[in-house]
Design a protein around this motif. Structure first.
Motif, PDB file in Angstrom:
ATOM      1  N   PRO A 177       0.828  -1.208   0.000  1.00 46.77           N
ATOM      2  CA  PRO A 177       0.000   0.000   0.000  1.00 46.77           C
ATOM      3  C   PRO A 177       0.866   1.265   0.000  1.00 46.77           C
ATOM      4  O   PRO A 177       1.861   1.342   0.738  1.00 46.77           O
ATOM      5  CB  PRO A 177      -0.793  -0.128   1.309  1.00 46.77           C
ATOM      6  CG  PRO A 177      -0.907  -1.595   1.527  1.00 46.77           C
ATOM      7  CD  PRO A 177       0.390  -2.176   1.022  1.00 46.77           C
ATOM      8  N   GLY A 178       0.483   2.227  -0.825  1.00 48.05           N
ATOM      9  CA  GLY A 178       1.224   3.482  -0.908  1.00 48.05           C
ATOM     10  C   GLY A 178       2.291   3.490  -1.992  1.00 48.05           C
ATOM     11  O   GLY A 178       2.914   4.515  -2.249  1.00 48.05           O
ATOM     12  N   GLU A 179       2.510   2.346  -2.652  1.00 45.42           N
ATOM     13  CA  GLU A 179       3.530   2.327  -3.708  1.00 45.42           C
ATOM     14  C   GLU A 179       2.879   2.802  -5.015  1.00 45.42           C
ATOM     15  O   GLU A 179       2.307   2.014  -5.766  1.00 45.42           O
ATOM     16  CB  GLU A 179       4.096   0.915  -3.899  1.00 45.42           C
ATOM     17  CG  GLU A 179       5.283   0.890  -4.857  1.00 45.42           C
ATOM     18  CD  GLU A 179       5.634  -0.530  -5.304  1.00 45.42           C
ATOM     19  OE1 GLU A 179       4.765  -1.199  -5.913  1.00 45.42           O
ATOM     20  OE2 GLU A 179       6.755  -0.964  -5.036  1.00 45.42           O
ATOM     21  N   ASP A 180       2.956   4.114  -5.251  1.00 49.71           N
ATOM     22  CA  ASP A 180       2.429   4.613  -6.521  1.00 49.71           C
ATOM     23  C   ASP A 180       3.523   4.524  -7.579  1.00 49.71           C
ATOM     24  O   ASP A 180       4.629   4.035  -7.305  1.00 49.71           O
ATOM     25  CB  ASP A 180       1.875   6.044  -6.362  1.00 49.71           C
ATOM     26  CG  ASP A 180       2.920   6.999  -5.808  1.00 49.71           C
ATOM     27  OD1 ASP A 180       4.133   6.659  -5.849  1.00 49.71           O
ATOM     28  OD2 ASP A 180       2.553   8.081  -5.327  1.00 49.71           O
ATOM     29  N   LYS A 181       3.190   5.036  -8.776  1.00 55.96           N
ATOM     30  CA  LYS A 181       4.131   4.895  -9.895  1.00 55.96           C
ATOM     31  C   LYS A 181       5.478   5.576  -9.586  1.00 55.96           C
ATOM     32  O   LYS A 181       6.542   5.032  -9.850  1.00 55.96           O
ATOM     33  CB  LYS A 181       3.499   5.525 -11.140  1.00 55.96           C
ATOM     34  CG  LYS A 181       4.063   5.043 -12.421  1.00 55.96           C
ATOM     35  CD  LYS A 181       3.231   5.540 -13.574  1.00 55.96           C
ATOM     36  CE  LYS A 181       3.991   5.280 -14.854  1.00 55.96           C
ATOM     37  NZ  LYS A 181       3.448   5.960 -15.996  1.00 55.96           N
ATOM     38  N   ARG A 182       5.365   6.754  -8.975  1.00 55.57           N
ATOM     39  CA  ARG A 182       6.592   7.510  -8.671  1.00 55.57           C
ATOM     40  C   ARG A 182       7.467   6.736  -7.676  1.00 55.57           C
ATOM     41  O   ARG A 182       8.681   6.626  -7.843  1.00 55.57           O
ATOM     42  CB  ARG A 182       6.192   8.884  -8.097  1.00 55.57           C
ATOM     43  CG  ARG A 182       7.328   9.849  -7.870  1.00 55.57           C
ATOM     44  CD  ARG A 182       6.977  10.886  -6.818  1.00 55.57           C
ATOM     45  NE  ARG A 182       6.478  10.284  -5.594  1.00 55.57           N
ATOM     46  CZ  ARG A 182       7.231   9.668  -4.678  1.00 55.57           C
ATOM     47  NH1 ARG A 182       8.541   9.581  -4.857  1.00 55.57           N
ATOM     48  NH2 ARG A 182       6.687   9.128  -3.599  1.00 55.57           N
ATOM     49  N   SER A 184       1.756  -9.539  -0.029  1.00 55.99           N
ATOM     50  CA  SER A 184       0.542 -10.315   0.228  1.00 55.99           C
ATOM     51  C   SER A 184      -0.029  -9.852   1.568  1.00 55.99           C
ATOM     52  O   SER A 184       0.667  -9.894   2.588  1.00 55.99           O
ATOM     53  CB  SER A 184       0.937 -11.809   0.238  1.00 55.99           C
ATOM     54  OG  SER A 184       0.425 -12.489   1.321  1.00 55.99           O
ATOM     55  N   PRO A 185      -1.281  -9.307   1.590  1.00 54.66           N
ATOM     56  CA  PRO A 185      -1.828  -8.765   2.839  1.00 54.66           C
ATOM     57  C   PRO A 185      -2.053  -9.873   3.856  1.00 54.66           C
ATOM     58  O   PRO A 185      -2.600 -10.914   3.521  1.00 54.66           O
ATOM     59  CB  PRO A 185      -3.165  -8.138   2.411  1.00 54.66           C
ATOM     60  CG  PRO A 185      -3.471  -8.677   1.068  1.00 54.66           C
ATOM     61  CD  PRO A 185      -2.233  -9.260   0.470  1.00 54.66           C
ATOM     62  N   GLU A 186      -1.589  -9.651   5.048  1.00 53.13           N
ATOM     63  CA  GLU A 186      -1.698 -10.673   6.090  1.00 53.13           C
ATOM     64  C   GLU A 186      -2.578 -10.180   7.217  1.00 53.13           C
ATOM     65  O   GLU A 186      -2.389  -9.075   7.741  1.00 53.13           O
ATOM     66  CB  GLU A 186      -0.296 -10.995   6.629  1.00 53.13           C
ATOM     67  CG  GLU A 186       0.466 -11.969   5.794  1.00 53.13           C
ATOM     68  CD  GLU A 186      -0.246 -13.307   5.620  1.00 53.13           C
ATOM     69  OE1 GLU A 186      -0.676 -13.885   6.618  1.00 53.13           O
ATOM     70  OE2 GLU A 186      -0.384 -13.752   4.467  1.00 53.13           O
ATOM     71  N   GLY A 217      -4.159  -9.277  10.574  1.00 50.67           N
ATOM     72  CA  GLY A 217      -3.563  -8.842  11.842  1.00 50.67           C
ATOM     73  C   GLY A 217      -2.346  -7.940  11.675  1.00 50.67           C
ATOM     74  O   GLY A 217      -1.709  -7.589  12.663  1.00 50.67           O
ATOM     75  N   THR A 218      -2.010  -7.572  10.433  1.00 52.35           N
ATOM     76  CA  THR A 218      -0.886  -6.650  10.253  1.00 52.35           C
ATOM     77  C   THR A 218      -1.410  -5.244   9.950  1.00 52.35           C
ATOM     78  O   THR A 218      -2.523  -5.096   9.431  1.00 52.35           O
ATOM     79  CB  THR A 218       0.028  -7.086   9.084  1.00 52.35           C
ATOM     80  OG1 THR A 218      -0.741  -7.086   7.880  1.00 52.35           O
ATOM     81  CG2 THR A 218       0.620  -8.459   9.314  1.00 52.35           C
ATOM     82  N   LEU A 219      -0.567  -4.243  10.216  1.00 51.10           N
ATOM     83  CA  LEU A 219      -0.959  -2.860   9.939  1.00 51.10           C
ATOM     84  C   LEU A 219      -1.134  -2.623   8.451  1.00 51.10           C
ATOM     85  O   LEU A 219      -2.062  -1.948   8.011  1.00 51.10           O
ATOM     86  CB  LEU A 219       0.149  -1.924  10.439  1.00 51.10           C
ATOM     87  CG  LEU A 219       0.047  -1.396  11.862  1.00 51.10           C
ATOM     88  CD1 LEU A 219       1.265  -0.559  12.177  1.00 51.10           C
ATOM     89  CD2 LEU A 219      -1.238  -0.561  11.997  1.00 51.10           C
ATOM     90  N   SER A 220      -0.239  -3.205   7.658  1.00 49.32           N
ATOM     91  CA  SER A 220      -0.292  -2.975   6.204  1.00 49.32           C
ATOM     92  C   SER A 220      -1.618  -3.420   5.615  1.00 49.32           C
ATOM     93  O   SER A 220      -2.119  -2.813   4.672  1.00 49.32           O
ATOM     94  CB  SER A 220       0.836  -3.726   5.498  1.00 49.32           C
ATOM     95  OG  SER A 220       2.080  -3.250   5.917  1.00 49.32           O
ATOM     96  N   ALA A 221      -2.175  -4.504   6.165  1.00 49.76           N
ATOM     97  CA  ALA A 221      -3.404  -5.063   5.584  1.00 49.76           C
ATOM     98  C   ALA A 221      -4.562  -4.075   5.655  1.00 49.76           C
ATOM     99  O   ALA A 221      -5.501  -4.168   4.867  1.00 49.76           O
ATOM    100  CB  ALA A 221      -3.764  -6.364   6.296  1.00 49.76           C
TER     101      ALA A 221
END
Ligand code: SF4
Length: 431
Positions: free
Chosen positions: A291-296, A319-321, A323-327
């Protein structure tokens, strides 16, 4: 676990079909690992139903993380052991044999915090001339995408003395490479309040007698200090190779990944390492599609990888997991975009690898022989300091002396390459 079983009088079967009890050790780090673990448990249960086994024991990260789910899913499993109960595998097996009591037996301490020591080198499952030396377990870092600290618990290091005695025995048994691993080797000793403990361990290993290599894997970029690099450079057994998973090179994505404080360490890593050791081989891994990885942001990573010219590079798609913040973070690139970014990075790396292979031609090196190729007489597979076991390819060596053995170091001249592998000719010592 194999050592515990042997010490308790069990034998290890050469093939699954010959076993009475099957131990399925599992991973549950990401979805694909869970899928593999599930397939292995299903297969074990199916074979038990056919009467092939007396019992199936499922151990490790999957029961540790998803006990409720797998207990329901696999009613045929006879025992579940969590991370901190692995050295109780033999007593569990004994109970399964001696009692018909209610199954499954369950031993899953909820919060792993033990370090299971090993003072003697027991069973080694790796083939070839290397053995892994696991120096710690768990992780003190909190990367937003990672489940390891939740599953395996806080970072805890093995004792200096147990590592040294295991290393000494491995070398005496003929292993020629000790590959240091843990979730983050640079945190070694920090749980005991020790500073520079990894450097101290490397110096102690270096002082052991014998002809062997020590290789350092899984160094967190935040822990790769000039002091560590200088220590490596000063030691004769420690190879000039370092595996540093950077994950990304864009400041904002690193911040989203919970690795924001490593941005400066990441971007300065190749120069810092090569300043101390111009011939160092650097391996890294990147994570795309977070998440947050745009083209730039992706282009920043692509430009960095192009300029940094890592020797080896692996790319994972995020891969979203659970219980993680990234998910729970927004702005996740679509799966096909993430896959395309992975391909772009790998294409750049393939070109870099080819150029590096080309530059090696006609130069000399030393290769550790690991497997004699059956199809072509006197041809061996081996590795130089440039290749870590299992992940980096190999060196195919022709013209090796007839009396060569696994674990011999031979001088070679590079003559070609094929895929990720180098091809070389053994040369006389005086050459
Ligand atoms: S350092 Fe590695 S093991 Fe630890 S939380 Fe980050 S990704 Fe996970």
């Amino acid at each position: 676990m194999a050592d515990c079983l042997l010490a308790a009088g069990f034998e290890l079967a050469q093939h699954n079909e010959k076993a009475d009890i099957l131990v399925v050790n599992t991973c549950s780090f990401i979805a694909s690992a869970r899928k593999e673990s599930d397939a292995a448990i299903r297969e074990a249960c199916a074979m038990k139903k056919k009467g092939l086994y007396l019992a199936v024991i499922v151990t490790g990260c999957l029961p540790q993380r998803y006990f409720d789910r797998i207990q329901r899913q696999y009613p045929n499993v006879d025992a579940f052991l969590g991370i901190d109960a692995l050295d109780r595998v033999a007593s569990t097996a004994r109970r399964l044999i001696s009692t018909e009591k209610a199954r499954p037996l369950v031993d899953i301490p909820p919060k792993p915090d033990r370090i299971i020591e090993r003072h003697v080198a027991g069973v080694v499952f790796s083939t070839g001339a290397y053995a892994y030396l696991k120096i710690a377990d768990g992780c003190k870092r909190r990367c937003a995408f990672c489940t390891i600290p939740q599953i395996r618990g806080p970072h805890r290091s093995r004792s200096h003395s147990s590592l040294l005695s295991e290393a000494e025995e491995l070398i005496n048994r003929g292993f020629r490479e000790l590959t240091l691993v843990s979730q983050d080797v640079t945190s070694f000793g920090h749980d005991r309040g020790e500073v520079h403990a990894l450097e101290k361990l490397l110096r102690s290993l270096d002082s052991l007698d014998g002809d062997f290599w020590v290789r350092v894997m899984y160094a967190h970029p935040g822990g790769v200090t000039t002091r560590l690099l200088e220590t490596m450079a000063s030691l004769k057994h420690v190879v000039r190779y370092l595996d540093v998973p950077i994950q990304h090179a864009d400041a904002k994505v690193l911040a989203r990944m919970g690795r924001g404080n490593t941005f400066k360490d990441v971007v300065s890593l190749p120069d810092r390492a090569r300043q101390v050791m111009p011939d160092i081989v650097l391996r890294t891994t990147c994570l795309v599609g977070h998440p947050g990885e745009d083209k730039r942001a992706f282009n920043t990573l692509l430009e960095f990888v192009t300029a940094a010219r890592f020797d080896h590079l692996g790319v994972f798609v995020y891969s979203p997991e659970e219980g993680t913040l990234s998910a729970s973070q927004p702005d996740r690139p679509r799966a096909e975009i993430a896959a395309e970014r992975r391909n772009q990075l790998l294409a750049v790396q393939t070109r870099i690898m080819r150029e590096k292979q080309q530059a090696l031609l006609n130069s000399k090196g030393v290769v550790l022989l690991e497997r004699q190729e059956k199809r072509r007489r006197w041809t061996w597979m081996g590795r130089s300091y440039r290749e870590a076991p299992e992940v980096d390819g190999a060196v195919l060596v022709n013209n090796v002396d007839k009396v060569a053995h696994i674990g011999d170091f031979v001088k070679v001249r590079y003559t070609g390459f094929k895929g990720c592998d180098m091809i070389a000719q053994a040369i006389d010592k005086g050459d």
